[in-house]
Motif scaffolding. Structure first.
Motif, PDB file in Angstrom:
ATOM      1  N   VAL A 113       0.853  -1.182   0.000  1.00 41.30           N
ATOM      2  CA  VAL A 113       0.000   0.000   0.000  1.00 41.30           C
ATOM      3  C   VAL A 113       0.895   1.240   0.000  1.00 41.30           C
ATOM      4  O   VAL A 113       1.973   1.239   0.590  1.00 41.30           O
ATOM      5  CB  VAL A 113      -0.957  -0.003   1.218  1.00 41.30           C
ATOM      6  CG1 VAL A 113      -0.203   0.034   2.525  1.00 41.30           C
ATOM      7  CG2 VAL A 113      -1.954   1.114   1.133  1.00 41.30           C
ATOM      8  N   SER A 114       0.466   2.274  -0.695  1.00 38.32           N
ATOM      9  CA  SER A 114       1.172   3.554  -0.724  1.00 38.32           C
ATOM     10  C   SER A 114       0.276   4.637  -0.144  1.00 38.32           C
ATOM     11  O   SER A 114      -0.940   4.606  -0.358  1.00 38.32           O
ATOM     12  CB  SER A 114       1.553   3.947  -2.155  1.00 38.32           C
ATOM     13  OG  SER A 114       2.521   3.068  -2.662  1.00 38.32           O
ATOM     14  N   PHE A 115       0.872   5.575   0.578  1.00 35.58           N
ATOM     15  CA  PHE A 115       0.107   6.668   1.171  1.00 35.58           C
ATOM     16  C   PHE A 115       1.063   7.770   1.607  1.00 35.58           C
ATOM     17  O   PHE A 115       2.282   7.613   1.527  1.00 35.58           O
ATOM     18  CB  PHE A 115      -0.748   6.186   2.340  1.00 35.58           C
ATOM     19  CG  PHE A 115       0.010   5.437   3.396  1.00 35.58           C
ATOM     20  CD1 PHE A 115       0.581   6.093   4.473  1.00 35.58           C
ATOM     21  CD2 PHE A 115       0.144   4.055   3.322  1.00 35.58           C
ATOM     22  CE1 PHE A 115       1.281   5.398   5.447  1.00 35.58           C
ATOM     23  CE2 PHE A 115       0.846   3.363   4.290  1.00 35.58           C
ATOM     24  CZ  PHE A 115       1.407   4.036   5.351  1.00 35.58           C
ATOM     25  N   ARG A 116       0.514   8.869   2.082  1.00 33.63           N
ATOM     26  CA  ARG A 116       1.314   9.961   2.647  1.00 33.63           C
ATOM     27  C   ARG A 116       1.616   9.607   4.096  1.00 33.63           C
ATOM     28  O   ARG A 116       0.712   9.359   4.891  1.00 33.63           O
ATOM     29  CB  ARG A 116       0.550  11.288   2.601  1.00 33.63           C
ATOM     30  CG  ARG A 116       0.397  11.824   1.233  1.00 33.63           C
ATOM     31  CD  ARG A 116       1.638  12.599   0.792  1.00 33.63           C
ATOM     32  NE  ARG A 116       1.572  12.807  -0.639  1.00 33.63           N
ATOM     33  CZ  ARG A 116       2.587  12.681  -1.460  1.00 33.63           C
ATOM     34  NH1 ARG A 116       3.774  12.374  -0.999  1.00 33.63           N
ATOM     35  NH2 ARG A 116       2.449  12.883  -2.745  1.00 33.63           N
ATOM     36  N   GLY A 117       2.893   9.600   4.424  1.00 35.59           N
ATOM     37  CA  GLY A 117       3.314   9.243   5.764  1.00 35.59           C
ATOM     38  C   GLY A 117       3.656  10.461   6.587  1.00 35.59           C
ATOM     39  O   GLY A 117       3.231  11.578   6.287  1.00 35.59           O
ATOM     40  N   ALA A 118       4.448  10.227   7.616  1.00 35.07           N
ATOM     41  CA  ALA A 118       4.897  11.315   8.491  1.00 35.07           C
ATOM     42  C   ALA A 118       5.595  12.371   7.653  1.00 35.07           C
ATOM     43  O   ALA A 118       6.289  12.061   6.689  1.00 35.07           O
ATOM     44  CB  ALA A 118       5.845  10.771   9.554  1.00 35.07           C
ATOM     45  N   TYR A 119       5.386  13.609   8.031  1.00 36.00           N
ATOM     46  CA  TYR A 119       6.014  14.752   7.370  1.00 36.00           C
ATOM     47  C   TYR A 119       5.612  14.853   5.898  1.00 36.00           C
ATOM     48  O   TYR A 119       6.325  15.435   5.095  1.00 36.00           O
ATOM     49  CB  TYR A 119       7.539  14.711   7.547  1.00 36.00           C
ATOM     50  CG  TYR A 119       7.934  14.478   8.988  1.00 36.00           C
ATOM     51  CD1 TYR A 119       7.640  15.422   9.972  1.00 36.00           C
ATOM     52  CD2 TYR A 119       8.544  13.293   9.381  1.00 36.00           C
ATOM     53  CE1 TYR A 119       7.985  15.205  11.304  1.00 36.00           C
ATOM     54  CE2 TYR A 119       8.885  13.064  10.712  1.00 36.00           C
ATOM     55  CZ  TYR A 119       8.604  14.022  11.665  1.00 36.00           C
ATOM     56  OH  TYR A 119       8.938  13.786  12.981  1.00 36.00           O
ATOM     57  N   HIS A 120       4.485  14.230   5.536  1.00 38.77           N
ATOM     58  CA  HIS A 120       3.864  14.308   4.211  1.00 38.77           C
ATOM     59  C   HIS A 120       4.693  13.674   3.101  1.00 38.77           C
ATOM     60  O   HIS A 120       4.519  14.002   1.939  1.00 38.77           O
ATOM     61  CB  HIS A 120       3.494  15.752   3.863  1.00 38.77           C
ATOM     62  CG  HIS A 120       2.641  16.381   4.915  1.00 38.77           C
ATOM     63  ND1 HIS A 120       1.323  16.033   5.099  1.00 38.77           N
ATOM     64  CD2 HIS A 120       2.932  17.300   5.865  1.00 38.77           C
ATOM     65  CE1 HIS A 120       0.837  16.721   6.110  1.00 38.77           C
ATOM     66  NE2 HIS A 120       1.779  17.486   6.599  1.00 38.77           N
ATOM     67  N   HIS A 121       5.606  12.782   3.454  1.00 37.13           N
ATOM     68  CA  HIS A 121       6.378  12.067   2.451  1.00 37.13           C
ATOM     69  C   HIS A 121       5.557  10.878   1.947  1.00 37.13           C
ATOM     70  O   HIS A 121       4.789  10.275   2.708  1.00 37.13           O
ATOM     71  CB  HIS A 121       7.686  11.532   3.034  1.00 37.13           C
ATOM     72  CG  HIS A 121       8.592  12.593   3.588  1.00 37.13           C
ATOM     73  ND1 HIS A 121       8.941  13.717   2.891  1.00 37.13           N
ATOM     74  CD2 HIS A 121       9.217  12.677   4.774  1.00 37.13           C
ATOM     75  CE1 HIS A 121       9.748  14.457   3.620  1.00 37.13           C
ATOM     76  NE2 HIS A 121       9.932  13.853   4.784  1.00 37.13           N
ATOM     77  N   ARG A 122       5.756  10.527   0.680  1.00 36.66           N
ATOM     78  CA  ARG A 122       5.110   9.323   0.158  1.00 36.66           C
ATOM     79  C   ARG A 122       5.801   8.114   0.776  1.00 36.66           C
ATOM     80  O   ARG A 122       7.023   8.067   0.904  1.00 36.66           O
ATOM     81  CB  ARG A 122       5.222   9.265  -1.367  1.00 36.66           C
ATOM     82  CG  ARG A 122       4.444   8.091  -1.968  1.00 36.66           C
ATOM     83  CD  ARG A 122       4.354   8.177  -3.471  1.00 36.66           C
ATOM     84  NE  ARG A 122       5.613   7.953  -4.142  1.00 36.66           N
ATOM     85  CZ  ARG A 122       6.100   6.746  -4.451  1.00 36.66           C
ATOM     86  NH1 ARG A 122       5.428   5.655  -4.148  1.00 36.66           N
ATOM     87  NH2 ARG A 122       7.256   6.638  -5.072  1.00 36.66           N
ATOM     88  N   VAL A 123       5.001   7.144   1.186  1.00 36.46           N
ATOM     89  CA  VAL A 123       5.487   5.916   1.806  1.00 36.46           C
ATOM     90  C   VAL A 123       4.913   4.740   1.029  1.00 36.46           C
ATOM     91  O   VAL A 123       3.738   4.732   0.672  1.00 36.46           O
ATOM     92  CB  VAL A 123       5.024   5.830   3.281  1.00 36.46           C
ATOM     93  CG1 VAL A 123       5.320   4.462   3.868  1.00 36.46           C
ATOM     94  CG2 VAL A 123       5.661   6.924   4.111  1.00 36.46           C
ATOM     95  N   GLU A 124       5.750   3.750   0.782  1.00 35.76           N
ATOM     96  CA  GLU A 124       5.285   2.486   0.202  1.00 35.76           C
ATOM     97  C   GLU A 124       5.562   1.395   1.227  1.00 35.76           C
ATOM     98  O   GLU A 124       6.712   1.126   1.550  1.00 35.76           O
ATOM     99  CB  GLU A 124       6.017   2.180  -1.099  1.00 35.76           C
ATOM    100  CG  GLU A 124       5.502   0.912  -1.762  1.00 35.76           C
ATOM    101  CD  GLU A 124       6.193   0.652  -3.082  1.00 35.76           C
ATOM    102  OE1 GLU A 124       7.129  -0.176  -3.103  1.00 35.76           O
ATOM    103  OE2 GLU A 124       5.805   1.301  -4.073  1.00 35.76           O
ATOM    104  N   LEU A 125       4.508   0.810   1.745  1.00 34.78           N
ATOM    105  CA  LEU A 125       4.597  -0.222   2.777  1.00 34.78           C
ATOM    106  C   LEU A 125       4.330  -1.584   2.157  1.00 34.78           C
ATOM    107  O   LEU A 125       3.326  -1.776   1.455  1.00 34.78           O
ATOM    108  CB  LEU A 125       3.561   0.053   3.876  1.00 34.78           C
ATOM    109  CG  LEU A 125       3.335  -1.038   4.916  1.00 34.78           C
ATOM    110  CD1 LEU A 125       4.599  -1.295   5.735  1.00 34.78           C
ATOM    111  CD2 LEU A 125       2.169  -0.660   5.826  1.00 34.78           C
TER     112      LEU A 125
END
Length: 168
Positions: A12-24
């Motif tokens: 899953v991809s989403f906006r993470g901490a500090y508004h960075h894109r994250v791919e989990l």
């Protein structure tokens, strides 16, 4: 407490901490080289966090040091930040952070069962030691949790591994 330590790959991809894109990715089919580690740490049916001096309560983890494997880094970080002695550790996923204009970096996600906590082992320069929490916790910055625990990665890992569903 029932744990799920392997399964079908989930990405899953989403906006993470500090508004960075994250791919989990949980239970990925292949792993990439990681320079950072974090742990969903468990001790006596509680989650073990650490209190970071600036960011607040967060899951234990940090950078992999030169000459160290990510697993060795995880065991070391647990001990330094919480005083936790790892009995068992499982690699369950990775997440990649894509900071705007910077090089992406990868964090390994581990599940660690801690056999015991030893306060004099806490030597982390940036942390104050262990914080024990109920596994059903839904962390928020208003409660003193770090943005790094409130960004969705932690909750998704906790839900998947512990099969706990948050009630919002």
């Amino acid at each position: 407490m029932r744990m799920v330590l392997w399964g079908e790959e989930d990405c899953v991809s989403f906006r993470g901490a500090y508004h960075h894109r994250v791919e989990l990715k949980l239970f990925p089919k292949e792993f990439h080289e990681a320079g950072h580690v974090v742990a969903l740490a468990l001790y006596q049916n509680q989650l073990v966090f650490t209190r970071h001096k600036r960011r607040g309560i967060e899951w234990p983890g940090g950078k992999v040091e030169k000459g160290e494997s990510p697993l060795e880094a995880m065991v070391r970080e647990l001990k330094e930040e919480t005083g936790g002695v790892a009995r068992s550790v499982w690699l369950v996923g990775q997440y990649t952070v894509f900071p705007a204009g910077e090089t992406p970096f990868v964090k390994n996600i581990y599940v660690a069962v801690i056999s015991h906590l030893v306060q004099h082992y806490v030597t982390g320069e940036d942390t104050y030691g262990p914080v024990l929490c109920d596994p059903n916790i839904h962390p928020s910055e208003e409660q003193g949790y770090s943005p790094l625990v409130c960004d969705g990665v932690f909750d998704r890992v906790r839900q998947t591994v512990l099969k706990i569903r948050s009630v919002y």
